[in-house]
Design a protein around this motif. Structure first.
Motif, mmCIF file in Angstrom:
data_model
loop_
_atom_site.group_PDB
_atom_site.id
_atom_site.type_symbol
_atom_site.label_atom_id
_atom_site.label_comp_id
_atom_site.label_asym_id
_atom_site.label_seq_id
_atom_site.Cartn_x
_atom_site.Cartn_y
_atom_site.Cartn_z
ATOM 1 N N ILE A 288 36.773 31.598 37.473
ATOM 2 C CA ILE A 288 35.512 32.336 37.282
ATOM 3 C C ILE A 288 35.740 33.613 36.476
ATOM 4 O O ILE A 288 35.058 33.880 35.478
ATOM 5 C CB ILE A 288 34.886 32.662 38.652
ATOM 6 C CG1 ILE A 288 34.368 31.385 39.313
ATOM 7 C CG2 ILE A 288 33.743 33.669 38.491
ATOM 8 C CD1 ILE A 288 33.863 31.587 40.723
ATOM 9 N N PHE A 289 36.724 34.423 36.884
ATOM 10 C CA PHE A 289 36.940 35.704 36.206
ATOM 11 C C PHE A 289 37.628 35.520 34.853
ATOM 12 O O PHE A 289 37.492 36.366 33.978
ATOM 13 C CB PHE A 289 37.743 36.638 37.109
ATOM 14 C CG PHE A 289 36.981 37.079 38.324
ATOM 15 C CD1 PHE A 289 35.912 37.944 38.197
ATOM 16 C CD2 PHE A 289 37.298 36.600 39.573
ATOM 17 C CE1 PHE A 289 35.187 38.344 39.310
ATOM 18 C CE2 PHE A 289 36.589 36.992 40.695
ATOM 19 C CZ PHE A 289 35.525 37.867 40.567
ATOM 20 N N TRP A 292 34.437 34.871 32.798
ATOM 21 C CA TRP A 292 33.542 36.023 32.707
ATOM 22 C C TRP A 292 34.157 37.191 31.956
ATOM 23 O O TRP A 292 33.525 37.790 31.101
ATOM 24 C CB TRP A 292 33.154 36.481 34.111
ATOM 25 C CG TRP A 292 32.122 35.637 34.760
ATOM 26 C CD1 TRP A 292 31.442 34.581 34.201
ATOM 27 C CD2 TRP A 292 31.621 35.761 36.087
ATOM 28 N NE1 TRP A 292 30.577 34.035 35.094
ATOM 29 C CE2 TRP A 292 30.659 34.744 36.276
ATOM 30 C CE3 TRP A 292 31.894 36.619 37.141
ATOM 31 C CZ2 TRP A 292 29.972 34.579 37.468
ATOM 32 C CZ3 TRP A 292 31.211 36.454 38.330
ATOM 33 C CH2 TRP A 292 30.267 35.450 38.493
ATOM 34 N N GLU A 293 35.393 37.526 32.298
ATOM 35 C CA GLU A 293 36.005 38.743 31.788
ATOM 36 C C GLU A 293 36.903 38.533 30.575
ATOM 37 O O GLU A 293 37.282 39.483 29.919
ATOM 38 C CB GLU A 293 36.825 39.418 32.896
ATOM 39 C CG GLU A 293 35.995 39.987 34.023
ATOM 40 C CD GLU A 293 35.076 41.096 33.540
ATOM 41 O OE1 GLU A 293 35.536 41.953 32.754
ATOM 42 O OE2 GLU A 293 33.905 41.107 33.936
ATOM 43 N N PRO A 318 36.073 43.793 37.561
ATOM 44 C CA PRO A 318 35.053 43.260 36.657
ATOM 45 C C PRO A 318 34.209 44.394 36.106
ATOM 46 O O PRO A 318 33.395 44.968 36.818
ATOM 47 C CB PRO A 318 34.224 42.331 37.566
ATOM 48 C CG PRO A 318 35.113 42.006 38.695
ATOM 49 C CD PRO A 318 35.980 43.213 38.902
ATOM 50 N N SER A 321 31.959 43.148 30.993
ATOM 51 C CA SER A 321 31.003 42.047 30.891
ATOM 52 C C SER A 321 30.033 42.035 32.050
ATOM 53 O O SER A 321 28.905 41.601 31.924
ATOM 54 C CB SER A 321 31.746 40.707 30.840
ATOM 55 O OG SER A 321 32.482 40.505 32.024
ATOM 56 N N LEU A 322 30.449 42.547 33.200
ATOM 57 C CA LEU A 322 29.557 42.546 34.350
ATOM 58 C C LEU A 322 28.478 43.608 34.248
ATOM 59 O O LEU A 322 27.445 43.514 34.876
ATOM 60 C CB LEU A 322 30.357 42.767 35.645
ATOM 61 C CG LEU A 322 31.271 41.620 36.054
ATOM 62 C CD1 LEU A 322 31.887 41.923 37.401
ATOM 63 C CD2 LEU A 322 30.524 40.310 36.131
ATOM 64 N N LYS A 325 26.219 42.953 29.965
ATOM 65 C CA LYS A 325 25.431 41.780 29.641
ATOM 66 C C LYS A 325 24.160 41.767 30.476
ATOM 67 O O LYS A 325 24.046 42.426 31.509
ATOM 68 C CB LYS A 325 26.242 40.508 29.883
ATOM 69 C CG LYS A 325 27.362 40.318 28.861
ATOM 70 C CD LYS A 325 28.047 38.989 29.090
ATOM 71 C CE LYS A 325 29.160 38.765 28.057
ATOM 72 N NZ LYS A 325 29.848 37.498 28.258
ATOM 73 N N GLY A 328 24.570 40.655 34.038
ATOM 74 C CA GLY A 328 25.668 41.343 34.716
ATOM 75 C C GLY A 328 25.384 41.607 36.185
ATOM 76 O O GLY A 328 26.283 41.532 37.023
ATOM 77 N N LYS A 331 26.017 38.539 38.209
ATOM 78 C CA LYS A 331 27.450 38.281 38.311
ATOM 79 C C LYS A 331 28.118 39.221 39.308
ATOM 80 O O LYS A 331 29.032 38.833 40.031
ATOM 81 C CB LYS A 331 28.106 38.413 36.939
ATOM 82 C CG LYS A 331 27.756 37.286 35.982
ATOM 83 C CD LYS A 331 28.480 37.449 34.658
ATOM 84 C CE LYS A 331 28.174 36.298 33.710
ATOM 85 N NZ LYS A 331 28.871 36.427 32.424
ATOM 86 N N THR A 335 30.159 38.207 42.559
ATOM 87 C CA THR A 335 31.490 38.729 42.860
ATOM 88 C C THR A 335 31.554 39.246 44.288
ATOM 89 O O THR A 335 32.534 39.007 45.011
ATOM 90 C CB THR A 335 31.847 39.868 41.884
ATOM 91 O OG1 THR A 335 31.784 39.379 40.550
ATOM 92 C CG2 THR A 335 33.240 40.400 42.154
#
Length: 377
Positions: A288-289, A292-293, A318, A321-322, A325, A328, A331, A335
């Motif tokens: 996942i990370f 995302w990251e 994170p 990007s969290l 975006k 975010g 997300k 998390t």
């Protein structure tokens, strides 16, 4: 009249006491504890956003104003000062840059992170902060900067940490029971498949015996006594062999059922399966990370491991990007859910591992006692 009114008041007090007891019992149930932890974390999110949000905006505005002032002075120095006087231009701009640097330094001490238009004290960000308090992860990338916020953090942790420990103990025990039940069902399924194969094999043997018996009866050309002698010379006697195969299949089925019952009576999830479950959850977070990251797999696994073990160095979090975006916030909530459920899963694994270690310890102790008694004899 007075007696009836006193009875009425007493009955109302009793009803209120019973209602309070039921409410307390609900909050300390499995569902109640989950709702209480989530509700307490949401309460902390709103409180910290209200307390720390204005301070963050004020610091951000101060930095923005100082940045614009520095740009204006540099622009004016470029066109108002004699362009050939390089030293004077450098002196003016350098002095203003030093002033801007001092402002940024003070702003960083007050919580400024250098990002423009990306406030940390949103509801998801404050929710994450509240969660890191009660789980004792404490990343450190977001912290209270005002005196009221620091006092509230202390008071929030005093209540939240014991509540979180109670939640993890409770939910870990529930998840351990569910996992143990699923493991027992897998054992039953395994032996059902074994029984199905044994029954299928026995049915094939019975069909083969029936076919040979029919062929033998079709080629009878001798008298009954001759048939009896042939039976003694190796021909298959159908009914007797059929009964023998049926009895053998029933005995094997009983043996398998006894083995299943013995394993279910002392069902214990293997330590290897417990570790594999936790590793699978860590690898899920790693993927996942990583997506995302944009972290590499090692950094993503490192973040998940450091977070779920509550070490929480804070060097990985994170961030860009969290917060930058459009999705975010969602997300960041995911998390938080990943960390909350992961800690519950970790509590389950500790519960199952403790049970397995205790069983192994008892087995070794009994083995040593038997060996010692044999040596004494």
């Amino acid at each position: 009249m007075g007696t009836s009114s006193r009875r009425h008041r007493r009955s109302k007090v009793i009803r209120v006491v019973n209602l309070v007891k039921r409410i307390i019992a609900f909050f300390f149930s499995h569902v109640g504890l989950c709702a209480l932890v989530i509700g307490y974390t949401m309460l902390g999110a709103f409180i910290f956003k209200y307390v720390e949000g204005p301070h963050e905006r004020r610091v951000q505005n101060e930095v923005d104003k100082e940045r614009q002032r520095t740009i204006d002075i540099a622009w004016n120095a470029t066109f108002r000062v004699n362009r050939l006087n390089e030293e004077q231009w450098k002196r003016i701009v350098h002095s203003q840059i030093k002033s801007f640097r001092a402002t940024c330094y003070n702003a960083i001490r007050n919580g400024y992170d250098g990002k423009m238009f990306t406030p940390q004290w949103t509801i998801p960000g404050a929710f994450m902060y509240s969660l890191t308090i009660i789980t004792t992860i404490g990343y450190g990338n977001t912290s209270a900067k005002t005196s009221p916020g620091k006092v509230l953090t202390i008071m929030y942790a005093i209540i939240g940490i014991p509540l979180m420990l109670l939640f993890l103990t409770n939910i870990g025990d529930v998840l351990a029971k569910i996992f143990r039940f699923l493991y027992a069902q897998s054992i039953r399924l395994k032996f059902r498949i074994i029984l199905w194969h044994k029954k299928r094999k026995a049915a094939k043997i019975r069909r083969a015996n029936s076919l040979v018996s029919r062929l033998t009866r079709g080629h009878r050309v001798k008298t009954d006594s001759s048939v009896d002698s042939l039976g003694h010379n190796g021909y298959i006697g159908g009914p007797d062999v059929e009964d023998l195969l049926t009895a053998q299949a029933q005995m094997e089925e009983l043996e398998v059922k006894e083995i299943v019952q013995q394993q279910l009576d002392k069902v214990s999830v293997p330590l290897s399966l417990v570790c594999l479950t936790m590793l699978a959850y860590l690898f899920l977070g790693t993927i996942i990370f990583h997506i995302w990251e944009g972290w590499d797999l090692v950094d993503s696994f490192y973040f998940c491991y450091i977070s779920l073990t509550t070490i929480g160095f804070g060097d990985k979090f994170p961030g860009e990007s969290l917060s930058e975006k459009e999705d975010g916030r969602n997300k960041l909530v995911i998390t938080s859910i990943y960390l909350l459920f992961g800690m519950a899963l970790l509590a389950m694994c500790f519960n199952l591992a403790q049970e397995e270690v205790a069983n192994k310890t008892r087995w070794l102790a009994s083995k040593f006692r038997r060996q010692k008694s044999e040596d004494d004899d």
